[in-house]
Motif scaffolding. Structure first.
Motif, PDB file in Angstrom:
ATOM      1  N   LEU A 191       0.855  -1.169   0.000  1.00  0.00           N
ATOM      2  CA  LEU A 191       0.000   0.000   0.000  1.00  0.00           C
ATOM      3  C   LEU A 191       0.900   1.231   0.000  1.00  0.00           C
ATOM      4  O   LEU A 191       1.752   1.379   0.867  1.00  0.00           O
ATOM      5  CB  LEU A 191      -0.916  -0.006   1.227  1.00  0.00           C
ATOM      6  N   GLN A 209      -2.023  -1.113  -3.958  1.00  0.00           N
ATOM      7  CA  GLN A 209      -2.894   0.045  -4.123  1.00  0.00           C
ATOM      8  C   GLN A 209      -2.267   1.274  -3.483  1.00  0.00           C
ATOM      9  O   GLN A 209      -1.349   1.167  -2.664  1.00  0.00           O
ATOM     10  CB  GLN A 209      -4.276  -0.204  -3.499  1.00  0.00           C
ATOM     11  N   LEU A 217      -6.189   4.065   4.664  1.00  0.00           N
ATOM     12  CA  LEU A 217      -5.244   2.973   4.896  1.00  0.00           C
ATOM     13  C   LEU A 217      -5.816   1.960   5.876  1.00  0.00           C
ATOM     14  O   LEU A 217      -5.726   0.741   5.644  1.00  0.00           O
ATOM     15  CB  LEU A 217      -3.920   3.522   5.430  1.00  0.00           C
ATOM     16  N   MET A 220      -8.294  -0.250   4.228  1.00  0.00           N
ATOM     17  CA  MET A 220      -7.671  -1.186   3.302  1.00  0.00           C
ATOM     18  C   MET A 220      -7.032  -2.354   4.042  1.00  0.00           C
ATOM     19  O   MET A 220      -7.132  -3.513   3.615  1.00  0.00           O
ATOM     20  CB  MET A 220      -6.630  -0.456   2.451  1.00  0.00           C
TER      21      MET A 220
END
Length: 236
Positions: A191, A209, A217, A220
């Motif tokens: 990430l 991503q 964050l 995710m």
């Protein structure tokens, strides 16, 4: 009672450009060396994109921006040593933790994640910076550039963090190509912070991503912890 959702996960953070905006102090330290060597200082906006591979690489790029080769051998070693000494003395004069970072770290810990740092800063600089900004206690494991024989983008530090954590899975959170390659080679989801020091044109794979802020964050990472595939590349 069910296990917390992230109980099998170690979340590995880069430091500069991911947890902390250290560009102001990195810029000041580099410019002190450049000026001393008769070169032109660089604005912080340019230095941000030179960060990520350690002190020597930063100075080499600073010299290159001035059209001059960085000295080799003892002369180069002296410049790196002088830079580190200067930066250490001013390590958190103007650096700051990115907005939402500390709350995200606390929420990840509550969700059961082990938190770690993997940085290309040497330990001599990484620990004082984390301590000065009140972050050190958040992390169970911190590896710097000199903690092992290999450093990012080699996957070895991430693999060692996974081993030490005792967790079965890891996630790499960073901002540069160095972080991306380390995580990819370690077989971890990656990430990348849009607000960091990397470039936005790095091509991503399906397990990678970008995130715009720390609230995104956290969401995710929870999805990863719950086994939800990142089916779309890009930003959420």
């Amino acid at each position: 009672m069910p296990n917390p959702p992230l109980s099998d996960l170690v979340v590995i953070f880069d430091l500069d450009g991911t947890l902390v905006d250290s560009a102001p102090d990195l810029t000041e330290a580099m410019n002190a060396i450049l000026t001393r060597e008769g070169l032109s200082p660089l604005p912080a906006g340019e230095v941000r994109h030179l960060v990520g591979e350690g002190a020597r690489a930063l100075l080499e790029r600073g010299f290159a921006e001035n059209g001059r080769a960085f000295p080799q051998g003892a002369a180069g070693d002296r410049l790196v040593s002088d830079y580190i000494d200067h930066y250490e003395d001013h390590i958190a004069d103007s650096s700051f933790v990115f907005e939402g970072c500390d709350a995200c770290l606390e929420a990840l810990a509550r969700a059961g994640a082990t938190l770690a740092v993997c940085t290309n800063k040497v330990e001599r600089l990484a620990f004082p910076l984390l301590r000065a900004l009140g972050l050190l206690s958040r992390f169970e494991i911190v590896l710097g550039r000199d903690s092992l024989a290999a450093h990012k983008p080699d996957p070895a530090p991430l693999q060692e963090i996974l081993r030490r954590s005792g967790r079965s899975r890891g996630v790499m959170v960073g901002d540069t190509l160095t972080d991306l390659l380390a995580g990819r080679r370690a077989g971890m989801p990656v990430l990348l912070a849009e607000f960091g020091y990397g470039t936005e044109d790095i091509p991503l794979e399906t397990s990678e991503q970008r995130f715009a802020d720390y609230e995104a964050l956290f969401e995710m990472i929870i999805r990863i912890g719950n086994g939800v595939a990142m089916s779309e590349r890009g930003t959420i």
